[in-house]
Design an enzyme around this catalytic site. Structure first.
Site, short mmCIF file in Angstrom:
data_model
loop_
_atom_site.label_atom_id
_atom_site.label_comp_id
_atom_site.label_asym_id
_atom_site.label_seq_id
_atom_site.Cartn_x
_atom_site.Cartn_y
_atom_site.Cartn_z
N LYS A 159 13.69 13.69 28.09
CA LYS A 159 14.75 14.39 27.33
C LYS A 159 15.31 13.55 26.19
CE LYS A 159 16.13 17.59 30.98
NZ LYS A 159 17.25 18.15 31.77
N GLU A 182 24.67 20.86 18.26
CA GLU A 182 25.82 20.05 18.65
C GLU A 182 25.77 19.70 20.13
OE1 GLU A 182 28.91 17.68 18.75
OE2 GLU A 182 28.01 18.48 16.92
N GLY A 233 21.37 11.25 33.91
CA GLY A 233 21.21 11.98 32.66
C GLY A 233 21.58 13.44 32.76
N ARG A 262 27.59 5.98 43.23
CA ARG A 262 27.44 4.78 44.06
C ARG A 262 27.64 3.52 43.24
NH1 ARG A 262 25.36 5.03 49.18
NH2 ARG A 262 24.49 7.02 49.89
N TYR A 269 17.92 23.20 43.91
CA TYR A 269 17.78 24.51 44.54
C TYR A 269 16.65 24.47 45.55
CZ TYR A 269 13.87 25.10 41.28
OH TYR A 269 12.70 24.93 40.58
#
Length: 259
Positions: A51, A63, A114, A136, A197
């Site tokens: 990414k 933006e 991220g 953590r 999920y």
């Protein structure tokens, strides 16, 4: 399930698209995307660990991609546009399908990876009462909090606060574990949301239900909604997601039974 999701969108809109999963070699992101453009692709989604690479590759950024420093969607044209639809997908699921009001809410985010950066700008736009992040490694939580003007708290200190929404953005559910959040925090939450999920409730969801959270949800709705935002980027129309959500939920359960 992204190919199935986008095929479902296309069917509902009467469009004919090809959406496929492609593996990119580590260190070869730019060359791979160059090749996609040369072959005539119109855009792509990007997942971890690329990414940030996608954000750097784009000629221009929306933006929401700029604010979190990562892109999960590229749109190819005379210029390559990078977008991040994760936060918008999360907001659409939480406020739409689940009916939760972000404005004025106290929010606890578990994890500082991220994925959290993709959520925070969209959450902050809706004026919550406050947002705290627990992790953590406190140094990572503190760095994230400083970047977005929110608070960082150790897990053990979250019990002293009350939160309306608790978001599990850690990878613990993938390891069949729950994050070390006190049960009392979940007991007071109106909604406990796991970004992961699955066919069955995740360990985090199970813990939240046992603690007495008002409602629990996994991240399938977010996955479908962020995909709809990407589809809008590419095709100029945002598909209705309700039918696709039910279709993919059913598919997940069917595959789990057949496993």
């Amino acid at each position: 399930f992204s190919p199935e999701i986008h095929r479902s969108f296309a069917r509902s809109l009467g469009e004919d698209i090809v959406y496929e999963k492609l593996e990119v070699p580590l260190g070869g992101f730019d060359e791979f995307v160059d090749d996609l453009i040369e072959k005539g692709y119109k855009g792509c989604n990007i997942t971890l660990p690329f990414k940030v690479d996608a954000c750097k590759y784009a000629d221009r950024l929306t933006e929401r991609a700029r604010s979190c420093g990562a892109a999960n969607t590229l749109v190819f044209g005379s210029k390559v546009t990078g977008d991040n639809t994760d936060g918008a997908g999360f907001i659409a699921d939480v406020t739409g399908r689940l009916g939760f009001e972000i404005e004025g809410a106290s929010i606890l985010v578990l994890g500082a990876g991220g994925g959290v950066r993709g959520l925070l700008p969209s959450l902050l736009e809706l004026n919550p009462k406050w947002i705290a992040v627990a992790n953590r490694t406190m140094s990572r939580a503190a760095a994230l909090a400083e970047s977005f003007g929110i608070d960082a708290v150790p897990y053990e200190e979250t019990a002293a606060e009350s939160f309306d929404l608790v978001i599990n953005a850690t990878s613990t559910s993938l390891s069949n574990m729950a994050p070390p959040v006190p049960r009392s925090v979940l007991a007071e939450a109106s909604l406990a949301y796991d970004l992961v999920y699955a066919a069955e409730p995740t360990p985090f969801m199970q813990l939240a239900m046992e603690a007495g959270a008002g409602a629990v949800a996994d991240g399938l709705g977010m996955l479908v909604e962020q995909a709809a935002e990407s589809y809008l980027d590419w095709r100029g129309v945002r598909p209705d997601t309700s039918g696709t959500y039910r279709e993919i939920r059913r598919l997940i359960e069917e595959r789990a039974r057949g496993a």
